[in-house]
Design a protein around this motif. Sequence first.
Motif, PDB file in Angstrom:
ATOM      1  N   LYS A 139      -1.730  -7.632  -4.406  1.00  0.00           N
ATOM      2  CA  LYS A 139      -2.223  -8.258  -3.173  1.00  0.00           C
ATOM      3  C   LYS A 139      -3.124  -9.458  -3.463  1.00  0.00           C
ATOM      4  O   LYS A 139      -3.243 -10.360  -2.633  1.00  0.00           O
ATOM      5  CB  LYS A 139      -2.965  -7.216  -2.333  1.00  0.00           C
ATOM      6  N   GLU A 140      -3.738  -9.456  -4.640  1.00  0.00           N
ATOM      7  CA  GLU A 140      -4.591 -10.581  -5.026  1.00  0.00           C
ATOM      8  C   GLU A 140      -3.769 -11.809  -5.388  1.00  0.00           C
ATOM      9  O   GLU A 140      -4.160 -12.938  -5.085  1.00  0.00           O
ATOM     10  CB  GLU A 140      -5.463 -10.169  -6.213  1.00  0.00           C
ATOM     11  N   ASP A 143      -3.767  -3.521  -5.982  1.00  0.00           N
ATOM     12  CA  ASP A 143      -4.838  -4.502  -5.771  1.00  0.00           C
ATOM     13  C   ASP A 143      -4.486  -5.836  -6.439  1.00  0.00           C
ATOM     14  O   ASP A 143      -4.711  -6.903  -5.867  1.00  0.00           O
ATOM     15  CB  ASP A 143      -6.162  -3.972  -6.329  1.00  0.00           C
ATOM     16  N   ASP A 176       0.809  -1.226   0.000  1.00  0.00           N
ATOM     17  CA  ASP A 176       0.000   0.000   0.000  1.00  0.00           C
ATOM     18  C   ASP A 176       0.838   1.270   0.000  1.00  0.00           C
ATOM     19  O   ASP A 176       0.320   2.360  -0.255  1.00  0.00           O
ATOM     20  CB  ASP A 176      -0.949   0.017   1.200  1.00  0.00           C
TER      21      ASP A 176
END
Length: 511
Positions: free
Chosen positions: A285-286, A282, A265
Amino acid sequence: MRSVVRSLRQLRRFNQYHAERHSSAVRLIRQQNALVMCGSTSQSLSTLRRSGEINRFASPGVELMKSMFSTVAADSIKDIGRGGPMVEYERRIASGELVDGDSFQLDTIQELQRLYEELIQNEEDCQLDRYKSSEKSGRRWLWSRLITQPSTYAPVKGLYLYGGVGTGKTMLMDLFYEQLPSNWRKKRIHFHDFMLNVHSRLQMHKGVSDPLDVVAAEISDEAIILCLDEFMVTDVADAMILNRLFRQLFSKGVILVSTSNRAPDKLYEGGLQRDLFLPFIDTLKERCIAHPIGSAVDYRQLGSAEQGFYFVGKHYSTLLKQKLQSLIGDEEPSPQTVEVIMGRKLQVPLGANGCAYFPFEDLCDRPLGAADYFGLFKKFHTLALDGVPKFGSSNRTAAYRFVTLVDVMYENKARLLCTAEAGPIELFDNIVTVAEAHKVSPRSSRSQKSDDTDLCVDNELGFAKDRTISRLTEINSREYLEDFEARLGQQQQQQPLQPLQAVDNADVVLA
């Protein structure tokens, strides 16, 4: 012509027949090995013997294997689950190569061991074997250019390791990488070098309708496991590319293992057009498990610091050149040219016998970048850098280049000689993060008069400075220089160069 065709057909049938026999034998051996690993060696052999199958493939090699199975079965059972980075980590602790008792490193190596075991279990589904996949890679690449292929996300998630400087992130990732089977499609590369490679490939495919898709296809064909060291985004061009590039890579089955000083982040925090970069976070992190390394120990600074060629003071410029000449030997330094990617060239003021000399301004006050520095250290193993200044708002860009230069130097395990205005820590006294700047405010009007006007508030540079200080400290340690000399000696034996006169570090007096 008919006779030739007939002969070819007979030859094809012969090869097919033996291939079937070979595959059947391989299946039987695999079954036998599986039973051996379960401790049922004698039962597996008797079962195969009763069925008569083993006699069809009897050979001296098989008979030798049969005689060996009874003696190694117990050892095989003991070795179950004893592969991977954890075993090597424990070996290095036992041998004294690593310090024992770091719970943060132990927690991280357990994560890497878990990933290793998942990869072993899913080897076929992930298409890790380069020899099995190479037969189809060319056809798959061509087919993907003609018809849109469905996404083939890997059944295994990657790992994103982040934490403070010198905590062992790179060492642990390299340990994991070295334990992966040699026949797997894998690649380990520094993030700077990776992005340079991407830009170079994009340039090569400039006329293609979607060059980024072609680049992603090429990278995924070469490596399914992609290990990236020092994931750090500071360039707006890289930031705009990363989201689409990694969406493509992940959809083609690539598994990312990466190290970084920044949490996902916090990547590209405060960067230009960061809202366009956020979808990449995103995606990251996925497809990756983010794992922090919370150790407060900087292992780079545990060595014998300040044993190298780091001279504080401008009056040491003459000494710097003398030390450089002693490393070069009898050869006379002269201006040289280094080839950089995409046709660019870097002019070296003085260079000889693997050693290069630069005034700081020529290397960090000019529009140069990681590509130029990688090109430099492909040709030279030693850099003499004269006149490193203290950094602040007035030379922020030079500070960024110096950080990149030290990163590339460290990645290439090069040697540094330099003169500087201050020690490694003091060089960055005026570089602070936003949080650090808030700690010293509000201030009274009287105290503001004595403030340093060269204070530079920059989050990315503020975080990067700790890594640079740590690496400068290690580069000047006795352990680092001894390792450098050993590697240089091995290279000279393999590919003889002109004699290099060694310099006793005890002769070097630091100010």
